[in-house]
Design an enzyme around this catalytic site. Structure first.
Site, PDB file in Angstrom:
ATOM      1  N   GLU A 123       0.834  -1.184   0.000  1.00 14.27           N
ATOM      2  CA  GLU A 123       0.000   0.000   0.000  1.00 14.27           C
ATOM      3  C   GLU A 123       0.873   1.239   0.000  1.00 14.27           C
ATOM      4  OE1 GLU A 123      -4.136  -1.528   1.865  1.00 14.27           O
ATOM      5  OE2 GLU A 123      -2.645  -0.806   3.260  1.00 14.27           O
ATOM      6  N   CYS A 136       3.644   8.469   0.992  1.00 15.76           N
ATOM      7  CA  CYS A 136       4.210   7.519   1.950  1.00 15.76           C
ATOM      8  C   CYS A 136       4.389   6.192   1.234  1.00 15.76           C
ATOM      9  CB  CYS A 136       3.239   7.403   3.131  1.00 15.76           C
ATOM     10  SG  CYS A 136       3.757   6.198   4.358  1.00 15.76           S
ATOM     11  N   CYS A 143       6.659  -7.097   7.142  1.00 15.19           N
ATOM     12  CA  CYS A 143       7.762  -6.556   7.947  1.00 15.19           C
ATOM     13  C   CYS A 143       8.248  -7.640   8.891  1.00 15.19           C
ATOM     14  CB  CYS A 143       7.262  -5.344   8.752  1.00 15.19           C
ATOM     15  SG  CYS A 143       8.583  -4.391   9.536  1.00 15.19           S
ATOM     16  N   CYS A 147       6.726  -4.923  15.862  1.00 16.97           N
ATOM     17  CA  CYS A 147       6.469  -3.904  16.885  1.00 16.97           C
ATOM     18  C   CYS A 147       5.037  -4.123  17.386  1.00 16.97           C
ATOM     19  CB  CYS A 147       6.621  -2.495  16.299  1.00 16.97           C
ATOM     20  SG  CYS A 147       8.297  -2.179  15.698  1.00 16.97           S
ATOM     21  N   CYS A 150       2.005  -1.985  16.037  1.00 10.66           N
ATOM     22  CA  CYS A 150       1.909  -1.764  14.591  1.00 10.66           C
ATOM     23  C   CYS A 150       1.199  -2.922  13.920  1.00 10.66           C
ATOM     24  CB  CYS A 150       3.302  -1.595  13.982  1.00 10.66           C
ATOM     25  SG  CYS A 150       3.251  -1.341  12.190  1.00 10.66           S
ATOM     26  N   CYS A 382      -0.759   5.800   9.977  1.00 10.13           N
ATOM     27  CA  CYS A 382       0.442   5.057  10.378  1.00 10.13           C
ATOM     28  C   CYS A 382       0.080   3.737  11.041  1.00 10.13           C
ATOM     29  CB  CYS A 382       1.250   5.830  11.409  1.00 10.13           C
ATOM     30  SG  CYS A 382       1.679   7.470  10.941  1.00 10.13           S
TER      31      CYS A 382
HETATM   32  N1  SAH Z   1       9.794   0.436   9.927  1.00  8.49           N
HETATM   33  C1  SAH Z   1       9.944   1.859   9.860  1.00  8.49           C
HETATM   34  C2  SAH Z   1       8.969   2.576   8.956  1.00  8.49           C
HETATM   35  C3  SAH Z   1       7.466   2.256   9.020  1.00  8.49           C
HETATM   36  S1  SAH Z   1       6.398   2.833  10.278  1.00  8.49           S
HETATM   37  C4  SAH Z   1       9.910   2.456  11.245  1.00  8.49           C
HETATM   38  O1  SAH Z   1       9.706   1.718  12.192  1.00  8.49           O
HETATM   39  O2  SAH Z   1      10.156   3.644  11.393  1.00  8.49           O
HETATM   40  C5  SAH Z   1       6.069   4.505  10.233  1.00  8.49           C
HETATM   41  C6  SAH Z   1       5.737   5.066  11.634  1.00  8.49           C
HETATM   42  O3  SAH Z   1       4.400   4.730  12.098  1.00  8.49           O
HETATM   43  C7  SAH Z   1       6.686   4.526  12.683  1.00  8.49           C
HETATM   44  O4  SAH Z   1       7.092   5.540  13.536  1.00  8.49           O
HETATM   45  C8  SAH Z   1       5.799   3.530  13.403  1.00  8.49           C
HETATM   46  O5  SAH Z   1       6.316   3.226  14.647  1.00  8.49           O
HETATM   47  C9  SAH Z   1       4.470   4.259  13.420  1.00  8.49           C
HETATM   48  N2  SAH Z   1       3.327   3.402  13.736  1.00  8.49           N
HETATM   49  C10 SAH Z   1       3.197   2.076  13.540  1.00  8.49           C
HETATM   50  N3  SAH Z   1       2.005   1.636  13.958  1.00  8.49           N
HETATM   51  C11 SAH Z   1       1.333   2.698  14.425  1.00  8.49           C
HETATM   52  C12 SAH Z   1       0.020   2.895  14.956  1.00  8.49           C
HETATM   53  N4  SAH Z   1      -0.825   1.882  15.083  1.00  8.49           N
HETATM   54  N5  SAH Z   1      -0.336   4.138  15.315  1.00  8.49           N
HETATM   55  C13 SAH Z   1       0.517   5.179  15.152  1.00  8.49           C
HETATM   56  N6  SAH Z   1       1.754   5.057  14.638  1.00  8.49           N
HETATM   57  C14 SAH Z   1       2.166   3.828  14.286  1.00  8.49           C
END
Ligand code: SAH
Length: 401
Positions: A123, A136, A143, A147, A150, A382
């Site tokens: 996406e 974006c 991935c 995390c 996420c 995000c």
């Molecule tokens: N892997 C990379 C890039 C992708 S995530 C990284 O970790 O930076 C882009 C951003 O969105 C990151 O800061 C991630 O931690 C955040 N993110 C992921 N899940 C989220 C959620 N459910 N709500 C808000 N931010 C989130």
């Protein structure tokens, strides 16, 4: 167009199980070396390769050509030879969703690679604002990082994207926004103010960890920032990482891109749980690598992203510790309200708590820190990517039975 129903484009979900044909290799998304090699391949005399590469480059990346026939200053014979061996195919847009706030999300199907997958999907999200338009992009299908907050992290890793697939997201987005010279913009969208291109910024904040695909990400940034083509400034390209410490120097040296760090916690014990990569590269090591990041300065600050999780990482004491940790670093802080997803084990901090946290950060000298969630109604915010797509797919398959 309604917000919650995907708009079908180029076939739509129901046809997505159809086998993909093996296509001729595409030059849309190629590096400069790739374009030169393609010309050599079809027997272009060595002395002409530079000039012909420049012509092709201009057509593919500046004008957004989608066929060799458009390239009127390229001789007919050469166009024919190119057509026989190569295409200008871009990744396929399976669906497009438009949020009520103007955010667009495209589901993009990639051609199968080495028979390892049957047209994986990623996406890509476009976020228009008054003074800029941000795309974006994804760097991996799925991935590996898991995390805990996420959604992408709950889906299995499939593979790295190729350079062409990363650049292809920008080509597809510019095409659909009419963001090449002489093309019309969409009638139904919110676009940035006069004078700026629809896409002025690119962030690697879609699916995947860009530093685990650094070679392709760096080559893609090279193509995206090439002044004779897509022409994005490197200062308007941001790579976000969960903190793959040993790869940070190379990122800075090879790309000159802006850096964003997904910090999210100020203590190792908590960050170990939120961002498991922290067990390998703890906070102190990560911040030391940031202090040494090539090109970081007050004019080129490092962004620290901090997701606001209710009762988990959002206390005033943590805000003060955040400020203390970043002392002396050329930093910006981006507070991200948590975007919930079905089954997520966290809630978003309430407004008053976010306000208190941001005030402490603000009083320490960091400006405008809260990121407005965009495209939440289409799960484009995000950490929400991909999941809804899988649900829609499952629904479409059930309906087809
Ligand atoms: N892997 C990379 C890039 C992708 S995530 C990284 O970790 O930076 C882009 C951003 O969105 C990151 O800061 C991630 O931690 C955040 N993110 C992921 N899940 C989220 C959620 N459910 N709500 C808000 N931010 C989130």
């Amino acid at each position: 167009m309604t917000e919650l129903e995907p708009v079908q484009a180029d076939g739509g979900l129901a046809s997505s199980a159809a086998p993909l044909r093996a296509e001729k290799p595409s030059l849309a998304g190629a590096t400069r070396e790739g374009v030169g090699a393609a010309l050599a391949d079809i027997g272009t005399p060595q002395r002409e390769i530079r000039m012909r590469s420049a012509q092709l480059w201009h057509w593919i990346y500046h004008r957004g050509a989608s066929s060799f026939d458009e390239m009127l200053n390229v001789g007919k014979g050469l166009r024919g030879a190119l057509k026989e061996r190569f295409s200008l195919a871009r990744p396929e847009v399976v669906s497009e969703q438009l949020s009520r706030d103007g955010t667009r999300k495209w589901l993009i199907r990639l051609a199968p690679v080495d028979g390892r997958d049957r047209g994986a999907e990623v996406e890509c999200v476009y976020i228009p604002e008054a003074d800029r338009g941000t795309l974006c992009v994804s760097s991996q299908v799925g991935c590996t990082l898991t995390c805990s907050f996420c959604h992408t992290g709950t889906q299995k890793f499939v593979r790295n994207l190729t350079t062409a697939e990363i650049v292809g997201q920008l080509l597809v987005a510019r095409e659909r926004l009419g963001d090449f010279p002489g093309r019309a913009p969409p009638a139904d969208g919110v676009v940035p103010g006069e004078g700026s291109r629809f896409i002025s910024n690119v962030v690697f904040m879609g699916m995947g960890e860009p530093l685990y695909n650094l070679g392709h990400v760096a080559d893609a940034i090279g193509a995206m920032s090439d002044g004779e083509g897509l022409s994005l400034s490197r200062r308007r390209i941001t790579v976000s990482t969960a903190g793959v410490v040993p790869r940070l120097p190379e990122l800075g040296e090879r790309t000159g891109a802006m850096l964003a760090i997904s910090l999210h916690a100020v203590r190792d014990e908590l960050r170990d749980r939120l961002v498991p990569l922290n067990r390998k590269y703890p906070i102190a090591d990560l911040l030391a690598a940031c202090r040494a990041y090539p090109g970081a300065s007050n004019a080129r600050r490092i962004t620290f992203e901090y997701v606001m999780l209710k009762g988990v990482n959002d206390s005033p004491a943590e805000a003060r510790e955040l400020v203390r940790l970043l002392k002396g670093l050329p930093a910006k802080i981006n507070l991200i309200p948590f975007n919930p997803w079905p089954g997520s084990p966290y809630e978003c901090s309430d407004d008053a708590t976010i306000g208190r946290f941001s005030q402490i950060v603000f009083d320490a000298g960091y400006a405008s820190p809260v990121r407005t969630p965009r495209g939440r109604d289409i799960l484009a915010a995000c950490g929400q990517l991909k999941s809804e797509t899988e649900k829609l797919r499952a629904r479409a398959l059930l309906a087809a039975d």
